[in-house]
Design a protein around this motif. Structure first.
Motif, PDB file in Angstrom:
ATOM      1  N   ASP A 164      -1.261  10.602   7.034  1.00  0.00           N
ATOM      2  CA  ASP A 164       0.193  10.814   7.025  1.00  0.00           C
ATOM      3  C   ASP A 164       0.487  11.875   8.069  1.00  0.00           C
ATOM      4  O   ASP A 164       0.490  13.067   7.784  1.00  0.00           O
ATOM      5  CB  ASP A 164       0.660  11.265   5.642  1.00  0.00           C
ATOM      6  CG  ASP A 164       2.182  11.388   5.562  1.00  0.00           C
ATOM      7  OD1 ASP A 164       2.856  11.074   6.566  1.00  0.00           O
ATOM      8  OD2 ASP A 164       2.697  11.796   4.507  1.00  0.00           O
ATOM      9  N   GLU A 205       0.012   7.888  13.697  1.00  0.00           N
ATOM     10  CA  GLU A 205      -1.042   7.142  13.029  1.00  0.00           C
ATOM     11  C   GLU A 205      -1.826   6.219  13.967  1.00  0.00           C
ATOM     12  O   GLU A 205      -3.062   6.191  13.935  1.00  0.00           O
ATOM     13  CB  GLU A 205      -0.457   6.336  11.854  1.00  0.00           C
ATOM     14  CG  GLU A 205      -0.079   7.154  10.641  1.00  0.00           C
ATOM     15  CD  GLU A 205       1.234   7.907  10.776  1.00  0.00           C
ATOM     16  OE1 GLU A 205       1.534   8.744   9.897  1.00  0.00           O
ATOM     17  OE2 GLU A 205       1.973   7.654  11.758  1.00  0.00           O
ATOM     18  N   CYS A 214       0.121   5.861   6.171  1.00  0.00           N
ATOM     19  CA  CYS A 214       1.579   5.848   6.037  1.00  0.00           C
ATOM     20  C   CYS A 214       2.198   5.012   7.147  1.00  0.00           C
ATOM     21  O   CYS A 214       1.808   5.121   8.312  1.00  0.00           O
ATOM     22  CB  CYS A 214       2.122   7.267   6.059  1.00  0.00           C
ATOM     23  SG  CYS A 214       1.866   8.130   4.485  1.00  0.00           S
ATOM     24  N   HIS A 243       7.051   5.889   9.530  1.00  0.00           N
ATOM     25  CA  HIS A 243       7.560   6.831  10.527  1.00  0.00           C
ATOM     26  C   HIS A 243       8.188   6.134  11.731  1.00  0.00           C
ATOM     27  O   HIS A 243       9.102   6.675  12.350  1.00  0.00           O
ATOM     28  CB  HIS A 243       6.432   7.742  11.003  1.00  0.00           C
ATOM     29  CG  HIS A 243       5.861   8.608   9.914  1.00  0.00           C
ATOM     30  ND1 HIS A 243       4.593   8.422   9.400  1.00  0.00           N
ATOM     31  CD2 HIS A 243       6.386   9.642   9.232  1.00  0.00           C
ATOM     32  CE1 HIS A 243       4.374   9.327   8.462  1.00  0.00           C
ATOM     33  NE2 HIS A 243       5.445  10.077   8.337  1.00  0.00           N
ATOM     34  N   TYR A 292      11.031   7.352   2.208  1.00  0.00           N
ATOM     35  CA  TYR A 292       9.737   7.849   2.666  1.00  0.00           C
ATOM     36  C   TYR A 292       8.601   7.346   1.768  1.00  0.00           C
ATOM     37  O   TYR A 292       8.830   6.794   0.697  1.00  0.00           O
ATOM     38  CB  TYR A 292       9.742   9.374   2.697  1.00  0.00           C
ATOM     39  CG  TYR A 292      10.879   9.960   3.488  1.00  0.00           C
ATOM     40  CD1 TYR A 292      10.917   9.849   4.874  1.00  0.00           C
ATOM     41  CD2 TYR A 292      11.937  10.610   2.854  1.00  0.00           C
ATOM     42  CE1 TYR A 292      11.963  10.376   5.616  1.00  0.00           C
ATOM     43  CE2 TYR A 292      12.989  11.140   3.580  1.00  0.00           C
ATOM     44  CZ  TYR A 292      12.996  11.019   4.954  1.00  0.00           C
ATOM     45  OH  TYR A 292      14.045  11.529   5.684  1.00  0.00           O
ATOM     46  N   GLU A 293       7.369   7.571   2.252  1.00  0.00           N
ATOM     47  CA  GLU A 293       6.139   7.344   1.482  1.00  0.00           C
ATOM     48  C   GLU A 293       5.821   5.866   1.250  1.00  0.00           C
ATOM     49  O   GLU A 293       5.431   5.460   0.156  1.00  0.00           O
ATOM     50  CB  GLU A 293       6.172   8.082   0.137  1.00  0.00           C
ATOM     51  CG  GLU A 293       6.487   9.559   0.231  1.00  0.00           C
ATOM     52  CD  GLU A 293       5.575  10.320   1.199  1.00  0.00           C
ATOM     53  OE1 GLU A 293       4.416   9.915   1.373  1.00  0.00           O
ATOM     54  OE2 GLU A 293       6.052  11.312   1.779  1.00  0.00           O
ATOM     55  N   VAL A 299       3.128   3.123   2.157  1.00  0.00           N
ATOM     56  CA  VAL A 299       1.724   3.204   2.564  1.00  0.00           C
ATOM     57  C   VAL A 299       1.154   1.812   2.789  1.00  0.00           C
ATOM     58  O   VAL A 299       1.293   0.925   1.940  1.00  0.00           O
ATOM     59  CB  VAL A 299       0.891   3.956   1.511  1.00  0.00           C
ATOM     60  CG1 VAL A 299      -0.584   4.018   1.935  1.00  0.00           C
ATOM     61  CG2 VAL A 299       1.426   5.364   1.293  1.00  0.00           C
TER      62      VAL A 299
END
Length: 215
Positions: free
Chosen positions: A142, A147, A168, A171, A206-207, A209
Motif C-alpha cells: 500500500d 505499486e 492495493c 490509487h 479507499y482500501e 485490495v
C-alpha cells in the motif's frame, strides 16, 4: 485499456465491504514451507504485527521485512519491531531502480512520493537488491500509487517464490487493469499462475485490495 471514475457515490461500496484486510482465508498455509511477509508501506508496524498474529494463530512462526520511508513512521515501526520481534525494518521507498526521491512526509498513513520539488529526500531501492535469496510467501503493498513500479523492483522475488499477493489497487484509475496484467507478465515463463480476487475493505472509496493467489 483505461478505467474512468463514473461516480463519486460510495454507498454501493458499503455492500462490498468485508473485514480481514490482507490476512484472511485466501492465504493457504499449506502451500508455503516458511511464512514471511514483505510489507511495502509498513507505516508504524500495524500490518506487520497483524501478519505475525495471523501466522501464530495457525501454529506457525513468521518473519516480516518491513519498508517505510517516512522518518516519523519509521521510528514507530522500529519500536514495534523491538516490542514484537521477527520484524526487520528498512528506511527506504520501494521502486524499480536505486535512486534518491522526494517524499512528502508527515501525512501519517498517507505519506507518499512528492509530485513537485518539495519534500524530504529519501532513498528508493528495488526489493530484489535487498532481499535477494530470501524465501518469501506473502507480499503486501500500500504505497499510494507506486505499486506497479515496486512490483517491477521485485520481479526476481515474485518469479522465484510465487508468493501470495495483497496489493492495493485504488490509487490510480487504471490499477485494476494494469496491476494484474503486469503481475502475469512477471510469471509468464514460470509455469505457474495466479487467480485474482478483488475485495473492498472500507466504507469509503479507499482500501480496495487486489489479491493474487498462486495455484
Amino acid at each position: 485499456d483505461k478505467a474512468h471514475c463514473i461516480s463519486l457515490n460510495v454507498r454501493p461500496l458499503w455492500k462490498l465491504w468485508v473485514n480481514d484486510q490482507y490476512f484472511n482465508e485466501l492465504y493457504d498455509f499449506s502451500k508455503f514451507e516458511v511464512h514471511s511477509l514483505i510489507d511495502c508501506g509498513a507505516w508504524i508496524g500495524d500490518s506487520a504485527e497483524d501478519f505475525l498474529r495471523f501466522v501464530q494463530k495457525s501454529g506457525k512462526s513468521g518473519m516480516v521485512y518491513a519498508f517505510e520511508a517516512d522518518p516519523e513512521n519509521f521510528a514507530k515501526l522500529q519500536a514495534a519491531a523491538e516490542r514484537t520481534g521477527n520484524i526487520e525494518c528498512f528506511p527506504f521507498a520501494v521502486g524499480s531502480i536505486q535512486q534518491e526521491v522526494l517524499f512528502s512526509s508527515g501525512n501519517s498513513s498517507q505519506s507518499h512520493l512528492s509530485e513537485n520539488d518539495n519534500g524530504l529526500k529519501v532513498k528508493m531501492m528495488p526489493v530484489d537488491d535487498i532481499l535477494a535469496g530470501k524465501r518469501i510467501s506473502f507480499i503486501k503493498m500500500d504505497i499510494e500509487g507506486g505499486e506497479e513500479d515496486a512490483l517491477n523492483g521485485m520481479k526476481n522475488i515474485i518469479a522465484g517464490n510465487i508468493p501470495f499477493l495483497a496489493v492495493c489497487a485504488y490509487h490510480k484509475v487504471d490499477d485494476l487493469i494494469r496491476l494484474p496484467r503486469y503481475i502475469n507478465s512477471i510469471i509468464l515463463n514460470t509455469g505457474r499462475q495466479y487467480r485474482f480476487y478483488l475485495r473492498h475493505h472500507s466504507s469509503t472509496k479507499y482500501e480496495t485490495v487486489l489479491y493474487g493467489v498462486p495455484n
